[in-house]
Write a protein that holds these residues in place. Structure first.
Motif, PDB file in Angstrom:
ATOM      1  N   THR A 116       0.835  -1.198   0.000  1.00  0.00           N
ATOM      2  CA  THR A 116       0.000   0.000   0.000  1.00  0.00           C
ATOM      3  C   THR A 116       0.871   1.250   0.000  1.00  0.00           C
ATOM      4  OG1 THR A 116      -1.688  -1.169   1.260  1.00  0.00           O
ATOM      5  CG2 THR A 116      -1.813   1.235   1.232  1.00  0.00           C
ATOM      6  N   CYS A 117       0.734   2.058  -1.033  1.00  0.00           N
ATOM      7  CA  CYS A 117       1.414   3.350  -1.091  1.00  0.00           C
ATOM      8  C   CYS A 117       0.601   4.344  -0.248  1.00  0.00           C
ATOM      9  CB  CYS A 117       1.493   3.840  -2.533  1.00  0.00           C
ATOM     10  SG  CYS A 117       2.135   5.513  -2.692  1.00  0.00           S
ATOM     11  N   PRO A 118       1.217   5.046   0.690  1.00  0.00           N
ATOM     12  CA  PRO A 118       0.469   5.985   1.526  1.00  0.00           C
ATOM     13  C   PRO A 118      -0.251   7.075   0.732  1.00  0.00           C
ATOM     14  CG  PRO A 118       2.656   5.640   2.415  1.00  0.00           C
ATOM     15  CD  PRO A 118       2.617   4.965   1.082  1.00  0.00           C
ATOM     16  N   SER A 119       0.310   7.508  -0.378  1.00  0.00           N
ATOM     17  CA  SER A 119      -0.357   8.526  -1.203  1.00  0.00           C
ATOM     18  C   SER A 119      -1.590   7.947  -1.870  1.00  0.00           C
ATOM     19  CB  SER A 119       0.587   9.064  -2.271  1.00  0.00           C
ATOM     20  OG  SER A 119       1.654   9.759  -1.679  1.00  0.00           O
ATOM     21  N   ASP A 120      -1.521   6.694  -2.279  1.00  0.00           N
ATOM     22  CA  ASP A 120      -2.653   6.025  -2.902  1.00  0.00           C
ATOM     23  C   ASP A 120      -3.772   5.816  -1.884  1.00  0.00           C
ATOM     24  OD1 ASP A 120      -4.076   4.777  -4.942  1.00  0.00           O
ATOM     25  OD2 ASP A 120      -3.229   2.821  -4.507  1.00  0.00           O
ATOM     26  N   ALA A 121      -3.404   5.574  -0.652  1.00  0.00           N
ATOM     27  CA  ALA A 121      -4.405   5.341   0.392  1.00  0.00           C
ATOM     28  C   ALA A 121      -5.241   6.587   0.671  1.00  0.00           C
ATOM     29  CB  ALA A 121      -3.721   4.873   1.672  1.00  0.00           C
ATOM     30  N   THR A 122      -4.731   7.766   0.325  1.00  0.00           N
ATOM     31  CA  THR A 122      -5.472   9.013   0.570  1.00  0.00           C
ATOM     32  C   THR A 122      -6.404   9.383  -0.579  1.00  0.00           C
ATOM     33  OG1 THR A 122      -3.728  10.401  -0.375  1.00  0.00           O
ATOM     34  CG2 THR A 122      -3.592   9.936   1.982  1.00  0.00           C
ATOM     35  N   LEU A 123      -6.392   8.628  -1.675  1.00  0.00           N
ATOM     36  CA  LEU A 123      -7.191   8.986  -2.848  1.00  0.00           C
ATOM     37  C   LEU A 123      -8.659   8.604  -2.737  1.00  0.00           C
ATOM     38  CD1 LEU A 123      -4.740   8.136  -5.745  1.00  0.00           C
ATOM     39  CD2 LEU A 123      -5.301  10.378  -4.819  1.00  0.00           C
ATOM     40  N   GLY A 124      -9.027   7.754  -1.809  1.00  0.00           N
ATOM     41  CA  GLY A 124     -10.432   7.369  -1.637  1.00  0.00           C
ATOM     42  C   GLY A 124     -10.896   6.398  -2.697  1.00  0.00           C
ATOM     43  N   SER A 125     -12.035   6.689  -3.328  1.00  0.00           N
ATOM     44  CA  SER A 125     -12.644   5.746  -4.266  1.00  0.00           C
ATOM     45  C   SER A 125     -11.835   5.582  -5.550  1.00  0.00           C
ATOM     46  CB  SER A 125     -14.061   6.192  -4.609  1.00  0.00           C
ATOM     47  OG  SER A 125     -14.020   7.439  -5.267  1.00  0.00           O
ATOM     48  N   GLU A 126     -10.954   6.525  -5.876  1.00  0.00           N
ATOM     49  CA  GLU A 126     -10.134   6.422  -7.087  1.00  0.00           C
ATOM     50  C   GLU A 126      -8.883   5.584  -6.862  1.00  0.00           C
ATOM     51  OE1 GLU A 126      -9.245  10.378  -8.250  1.00  0.00           O
ATOM     52  OE2 GLU A 126     -11.338  10.961  -8.374  1.00  0.00           O
ATOM     53  N   SER A 127      -8.691   5.105  -5.674  1.00  0.00           N
ATOM     54  CA  SER A 127      -7.494   4.394  -5.300  1.00  0.00           C
ATOM     55  C   SER A 127      -7.405   3.032  -5.994  1.00  0.00           C
ATOM     56  CB  SER A 127      -7.491   4.202  -3.787  1.00  0.00           C
ATOM     57  OG  SER A 127      -6.497   3.311  -3.402  1.00  0.00           O
ATOM     58  N   SER A 128      -6.180   2.650  -6.384  1.00  0.00           N
ATOM     59  CA  SER A 128      -5.977   1.322  -6.971  1.00  0.00           C
ATOM     60  C   SER A 128      -6.068   0.238  -5.903  1.00  0.00           C
ATOM     61  CB  SER A 128      -4.625   1.257  -7.682  1.00  0.00           C
ATOM     62  OG  SER A 128      -3.582   1.500  -6.774  1.00  0.00           O
ATOM     63  N   ILE A 129      -5.956   0.614  -4.635  1.00  0.00           N
ATOM     64  CA  ILE A 129      -6.093  -0.362  -3.549  1.00  0.00           C
ATOM     65  C   ILE A 129      -7.494  -0.952  -3.563  1.00  0.00           C
ATOM     66  CG2 ILE A 129      -6.006  -0.721  -1.055  1.00  0.00           C
ATOM     67  CD1 ILE A 129      -4.152   1.743  -0.955  1.00  0.00           C
ATOM     68  N   ARG A 130      -8.496  -0.113  -3.798  1.00  0.00           N
ATOM     69  CA  ARG A 130      -9.876  -0.602  -3.837  1.00  0.00           C
ATOM     70  C   ARG A 130     -10.111  -1.544  -5.008  1.00  0.00           C
ATOM     71  NH1 ARG A 130     -13.638   1.974  -0.637  1.00  0.00           N
ATOM     72  NH2 ARG A 130     -12.889   3.844   0.384  1.00  0.00           N
ATOM     73  N   LYS A 131      -9.425  -1.312  -6.122  1.00  0.00           N
ATOM     74  CA  LYS A 131      -9.633  -2.129  -7.316  1.00  0.00           C
ATOM     75  C   LYS A 131      -8.811  -3.416  -7.308  1.00  0.00           C
ATOM     76  CE  LYS A 131     -10.418   1.939 -10.171  1.00  0.00           C
ATOM     77  NZ  LYS A 131      -9.866   2.778 -11.226  1.00  0.00           N
ATOM     78  N   TYR A 132      -7.538  -3.325  -6.865  1.00  0.00           N
ATOM     79  CA  TYR A 132      -6.607  -4.431  -7.056  1.00  0.00           C
ATOM     80  C   TYR A 132      -5.984  -4.973  -5.769  1.00  0.00           C
ATOM     81  CZ  TYR A 132      -6.856  -2.092 -11.550  1.00  0.00           C
ATOM     82  OH  TYR A 132      -7.299  -1.487 -12.687  1.00  0.00           O
ATOM     83  N   ASP A 133      -6.319  -4.430  -4.620  1.00  0.00           N
ATOM     84  CA  ASP A 133      -5.733  -4.817  -3.327  1.00  0.00           C
ATOM     85  C   ASP A 133      -4.240  -4.531  -3.250  1.00  0.00           C
ATOM     86  OD1 ASP A 133      -8.164  -5.672  -2.306  1.00  0.00           O
ATOM     87  OD2 ASP A 133      -7.885  -7.717  -3.033  1.00  0.00           O
ATOM     88  N   THR A 134      -3.731  -3.693  -4.116  1.00  0.00           N
ATOM     89  CA  THR A 134      -2.342  -3.262  -4.060  1.00  0.00           C
ATOM     90  C   THR A 134      -2.228  -1.891  -4.729  1.00  0.00           C
ATOM     91  OG1 THR A 134      -0.050  -3.763  -4.666  1.00  0.00           O
ATOM     92  CG2 THR A 134      -1.740  -4.487  -6.198  1.00  0.00           C
ATOM     93  N   SER A 135      -1.243  -1.129  -4.323  1.00  0.00           N
ATOM     94  CA  SER A 135      -1.000   0.175  -4.948  1.00  0.00           C
ATOM     95  C   SER A 135      -0.036   0.061  -6.122  1.00  0.00           C
ATOM     96  CB  SER A 135      -0.386   1.136  -3.928  1.00  0.00           C
ATOM     97  OG  SER A 135      -1.281   1.408  -2.892  1.00  0.00           O
ATOM     98  N   TYR A 136       0.545  -1.104  -6.308  1.00  0.00           N
ATOM     99  CA  TYR A 136       1.618  -1.243  -7.277  1.00  0.00           C
ATOM    100  C   TYR A 136       1.237  -2.149  -8.441  1.00  0.00           C
ATOM    101  CZ  TYR A 136       3.968   0.794  -3.328  1.00  0.00           C
ATOM    102  OH  TYR A 136       4.298   1.625  -2.296  1.00  0.00           O
ATOM    103  N   MET A 137       1.673  -1.748  -9.621  1.00  0.00           N
ATOM    104  CA  MET A 137       1.467  -2.519 -10.839  1.00  0.00           C
ATOM    105  C   MET A 137       2.742  -3.340 -11.057  1.00  0.00           C
ATOM    106  SD  MET A 137       0.777  -1.080 -14.671  1.00  0.00           S
ATOM    107  CE  MET A 137       2.091   0.106 -14.524  1.00  0.00           C
ATOM    108  N   PHE A 138       2.596  -4.630 -11.217  1.00  0.00           N
ATOM    109  CA  PHE A 138       3.741  -5.513 -11.434  1.00  0.00           C
ATOM    110  C   PHE A 138       3.861  -5.799 -12.921  1.00  0.00           C
ATOM    111  CE2 PHE A 138       2.772  -5.940  -7.027  1.00  0.00           C
ATOM    112  CZ  PHE A 138       4.002  -6.111  -6.422  1.00  0.00           C
ATOM    113  N   SER A 139       5.069  -5.675 -13.445  1.00  0.00           N
ATOM    114  CA  SER A 139       5.312  -5.804 -14.877  1.00  0.00           C
ATOM    115  C   SER A 139       5.228  -7.253 -15.325  1.00  0.00           C
ATOM    116  CB  SER A 139       6.695  -5.256 -15.216  1.00  0.00           C
ATOM    117  OG  SER A 139       6.993  -5.489 -16.563  1.00  0.00           O
ATOM    118  N   PRO A 140       4.414  -7.534 -16.347  1.00  0.00           N
ATOM    119  CA  PRO A 140       4.348  -8.910 -16.874  1.00  0.00           C
ATOM    120  C   PRO A 140       5.566  -9.269 -17.720  1.00  0.00           C
ATOM    121  CG  PRO A 140       2.929  -7.473 -18.136  1.00  0.00           C
ATOM    122  CD  PRO A 140       3.469  -6.646 -17.001  1.00  0.00           C
TER     123      PRO A 140
END
Length: 188
Positions: A99-123
Motif C-alpha cells: 500500500t502506497c500511503p499517497s494512494d491510500a489518501t485517494l479514496g474511491s479512485e485508489s488502486s487499492i480498492r480495485k486491485y488490493d495493491t497500490s503497485y502494478m507488477f510488470s508482466p
C-alpha cells in the motif's frame, strides 16, 4: 487616571490575530508538501522491501522472477501468476507493504480498492530468468543485457508531486516511484 499595564485593546488583538493568520497561510503549503514528501519516501521504502522480497524469491527459485498477476490486469494470455501477497508474502511482504500511503489518501479512485495493491507488477519479467531475461515483442525476442532497465513494479499512476523548477513553480508535476529489476527504486 488608570494604568493600562498588560491590557490589550480590541484593535491590537485583531491585528495580532491577522498577522498570525497571514503567517499560517504561508506555512500551510509547506506543511502539505512535507507531508507528501514523507508519503513518497514511505512508498520508496515499500518498493525497496518488495525488491528485497523479489531478490529472495529469485535466489530460491532457480534465478527466475516471480509470476505475479493482478486480478483482471494480466495482459499476457495464458500466463498464470499469483496475487502479490500470495507470491511475496513468504518473503516478508505484507498488505501494508503493498500500500502506497499517497494512494491510500485517494479514496474511491485508489488502486487499492480495485486491485488490493497500490503497485502494478510488470508482466515482462514474469517467470523470466534473472540473469539473461528476454523480452518478447512483435519484432522478435530480445535478450536484455542490463536488468537495471527492466521494471518490476511501479505506482499505477503518477500520484507523487515533484518539485518544479524555474518558471514552472505554479504547476505541480506528478511522478511515480519505479522498482527496477536490479533492486533500485527510481522516482520518475
Amino acid at each position: 487616571m488608570k494604568s493600562r499595564v498588560g491590557a490589550f485593546t480590541l484593535i491590537e488583538l485583531l491585528v495580532v490575530i491577522a498577522i498570525i493568520a497571514v503567517l499560517a497561510s504561508f506555512a500551510t503549503p509547506a506543511v502539505g508538501n512535507a507531508v507528501e514528501r514523507g508519503r513518497s519516501a514511505k512508498c520508496v521504502s515499500h518498493l525497496r522491501q518488495i525488491g528485497v522480497a523479489v531478490q529472495q524469491y529469485i535466489a530460491d527459485n532457480d534465478n527466475t522472477f516471480p509470476r505475479i498477476a493482478i486480478e483482471g490486469e494480466n495482459p499476457v494470455e495464458g500466463l498464470e501468476g499469483g496475487e502479490p501477497l500470495e507470491v511475496l508474502g513468504p518473503y516478508g511482504v505484507t498488505a501494508a507493504t503493498l500500500t502506497c500511503p499517497s494512494d491510500a489518501t485517494l479514496g474511491s479512485e485508489s488502486s487499492i480498492r480495485k486491485y488490493d495493491t497500490s503497485y502494478m507488477f510488470s508482466p515482462i519479467v514474469d517467470g523470466e530468468n534473472a540473469i539473461n531475461p528476454k523480452i518478447y515483442s512483435r519484432r522478435g525476442i530480445f535478450t536484455v543485457s542490463n536488468v537495471g532497465r527492466l521494471t518490476v513494479a511501479s505506482d499505477f499512476t503518477g500520484i507523487h508531486p515533484r518539485a518544479a523548477s524555474g518558471e514552472e513553480t505554479r504547476f505541480i508535476k506528478f511522478g511515480m516511484n519505479v522498482l527496477r529489476a536490479d533492486g533500485r527504486v527510481e522516482q520518475r
